[in-house]
Design a protein around this motif. Structure first.
Motif, short mmCIF file in Angstrom:
data_model
loop_
_atom_site.label_atom_id
_atom_site.label_comp_id
_atom_site.label_asym_id
_atom_site.label_seq_id
_atom_site.Cartn_x
_atom_site.Cartn_y
_atom_site.Cartn_z
N GLY A 160 -11.32 14.75 2.42
CA GLY A 160 -10.05 14.24 2.91
C GLY A 160 -9.89 14.41 4.40
O GLY A 160 -10.79 14.89 5.11
N TYR B 269 0.72 20.04 2.72
CA TYR B 269 0.85 19.49 1.37
C TYR B 269 -0.50 19.02 0.85
O TYR B 269 -0.85 19.26 -0.32
CB TYR B 269 1.85 18.33 1.39
N LYS B 270 -1.27 18.36 1.69
CA LYS B 270 -2.59 17.89 1.27
C LYS B 270 -3.46 19.05 0.80
O LYS B 270 -4.12 18.98 -0.24
CB LYS B 270 -3.27 17.15 2.43
N GLU B 271 -3.47 20.16 1.57
CA GLU B 271 -4.26 21.33 1.19
C GLU B 271 -3.77 21.90 -0.14
O GLU B 271 -4.57 22.24 -1.02
CB GLU B 271 -4.18 22.39 2.28
N LEU C 253 -4.57 19.24 -3.11
CA LEU C 253 -5.99 19.13 -3.42
C LEU C 253 -6.49 20.40 -4.09
O LEU C 253 -7.18 20.35 -5.12
CB LEU C 253 -6.78 18.84 -2.14
N VAL D 106 5.83 12.95 4.22
CA VAL D 106 4.56 12.23 4.06
C VAL D 106 4.69 10.74 4.32
O VAL D 106 3.67 10.05 4.47
CB VAL D 106 3.96 12.46 2.65
N VAL E 152 -1.54 11.30 5.79
CA VAL E 152 -2.53 12.20 5.21
C VAL E 152 -3.16 11.53 3.98
O VAL E 152 -2.55 10.67 3.35
CB VAL E 152 -1.93 13.56 4.81
N TRP E 153 -4.35 11.92 3.67
CA TRP E 153 -5.03 11.37 2.49
C TRP E 153 -6.11 12.36 2.03
O TRP E 153 -6.58 13.20 2.79
CB TRP E 153 -5.67 10.02 2.80
N TRP E 154 -6.45 12.25 0.77
CA TRP E 154 -7.60 12.99 0.24
C TRP E 154 -8.12 12.23 -0.97
O TRP E 154 -7.48 11.30 -1.47
CB TRP E 154 -7.23 14.42 -0.12
#
Length: 404
Positions: A190, A165-167, A170, A154, A218-220
């Motif tokens: 995101g 990882y984001k999925e 979150l 990341v 990545v971000w959310w």
């Protein structure tokens, strides 16, 4: 049109829900362990249960729907079970939350469904949903189910492993946060692609000036408010943002309405704000200048980084005021800095920067950072999700302060 009519229509026309898939079984009024299911379809080996409600989905319905979905997953097996909620109206806040935890939401005009055009629109929306689901599945395959994320996955530009990882993060944190932030409705959102057109120019430490531009990671984020009266982005949210320094978990005000709300609250209640900041010794304050290089995409340039216990109301208000007052000069310096640190920017983007960015545009973040030395990167996959949720929960009092 009654719920029975909707049920009959969908039963007779499953292709509007699954336009490019094979339906091998379909049932009405299907019972599982004493629970009645409006409709059940088996599609490409996966079971889809359909819940139909002839009313607008309200806040009080969310817990019931989630509990019902969880019960059926426990009883029928979670790997191949999916739920679709059908209603004439599902507010965006609620559909975003439900879809992130795996419940597809479909709004149908119950009075117009019999029309051919309505069926075509539903089929078109279903195809779009299938595409999004396929994209998410492709991301998920980049990271093993029980494989923890690593710092290197990341700390840099968005990637398929970062998206996986984001999925996971979150999805895994939402149910925990829904309980802990029960006074609010939560709207998750995101990044949706494993690439970013944003660039960051930021320090590695508070005393180490940035030297190069790096692609956004990545971000959310989680918005907190009420679906009935809370326009999006008018108060700070909680964001999780990946970059070269690791993960920033932050109270985030990056659009002008939320910045206005943050600064006004700090000015109105400076002592209360400072008391809340002192409760969390790990917090730091980061300020970014935002320079647009193409429509809706930016270079995010760190202009200030204050560590606790030096964070105070006057310092933040002064930084915001001084940047606004000196922007005419700062603008030239910022664009020159971008050109020096980012040789990959195109001539068209340079022209766009110079012809726009006439007004100051910033982002304010109260941040908890998980850097390379954090124990987070040595935790199990489940442990990482739970730890992240606890870090977000530690910001609850600040959310209460800003979301008034």
């Amino acid at each position: 049109m009654k719920e029975r009519d909707i049920q009959d229509y969908l039963f007779d026309n499953p292709s509007v829900l699954f336009p490019s898939q094979s339906v091998s079984e379909k049932h009405k009024e299907y019972c599982v362990h004493g629970k009645r299911i409006d409709l059940l379809f088996v599609v490409n080996g996966h079971t889809h249960i359909i819940e139909i409600k002839n009313t607008t989905i309200q806040c009080e319905h969310i817990g019931q729907i989630v509990e019902y979905y969880g019960l059926l997953r426990d009883r029928m097996g979670s790997e191949t079970l999916h739920m679709i909620l059908v209603s004439p109206s599902i507010p965006a806040w609620r559909s975003a939350f439900l879809e992130e935890i795996g419940i597809r939401c479909i709004e149908l005009d119950f009075d117009c469904l019999a029309g051919i055009e309505a069926g075509k629109k539903l089929a078109k929306d279903s195809k779009q949903f299938e595409k999004i689901a396929k994209d998410k599945q492709s991301f998920a395959s980049a990271l093993g189910r029980n494989e923890p994320i690593l710092f290197e996955d990341v700390a840099g530009a968005a990637s398929p492993r970062g998206m996986a990882y984001k999925e996971r993060a979150l999805h895994g944190t939402l149910k925990i946060l829904a309980t802990e932030f029960s006074d609010y409705e939560i709207m998750p959102f995101g990044i949706t692609r494993a690439s970013s057109h944003d660039w960051y120019i930021e320090n590695q430490t508070p005393d180490n000036a940035a030297e190069k531009a790096c692609r956004g990671g990545v971000w959310w984020a989680y918005r907190f408010g009420s679906a009935n009266d809370m326009p999006k982005n008018d108060v700070p949210n909680i964001s999780v943002i990946a970059g070269e320094t690791g993960l920033d978990i932050c109270i985030n005000a990056e659009l002008r309405p939320s910045q206005k709300a943050m600064l006004e609250r700090i000015e109105q209640q400076p002592e209360e704000f400072e008391d809340l900041v002192r409760k969390n010794a790990e917090l730091s304050f980061k300020m970014y200048a935002k320079i647009e290089h193409q429509p809706r995409f930016y270079h995010w340039i760190m202009t200030s980084w204050i560590m606790n216990p030096s964070i105070n109301s006057n310092a933040i208000l002064s930084l915001a005021r001084n940047y606004k007052e000196s922007f005419a000069v700062k603008r030239t310096e910022l664009i020159s800095g971008i050109l020096a640190s980012n040789p990959r920017i195109s001539s068209a983007q340079v022209d766009h920067m110079r012809s726009t960015n006439k007004m100051p545009n910033t982002a304010f973040r109260l941040t908890l950072n998980l850097d390379k030395s954090s124990a987070y990167w040595n935790m199990t996959a489940i442990g990482q999700v739970e730890y992240l949720a606890q870090k977000i929960i530690s910001l609850k009092e600040l959310i209460n302060f800003f979301v008034v």
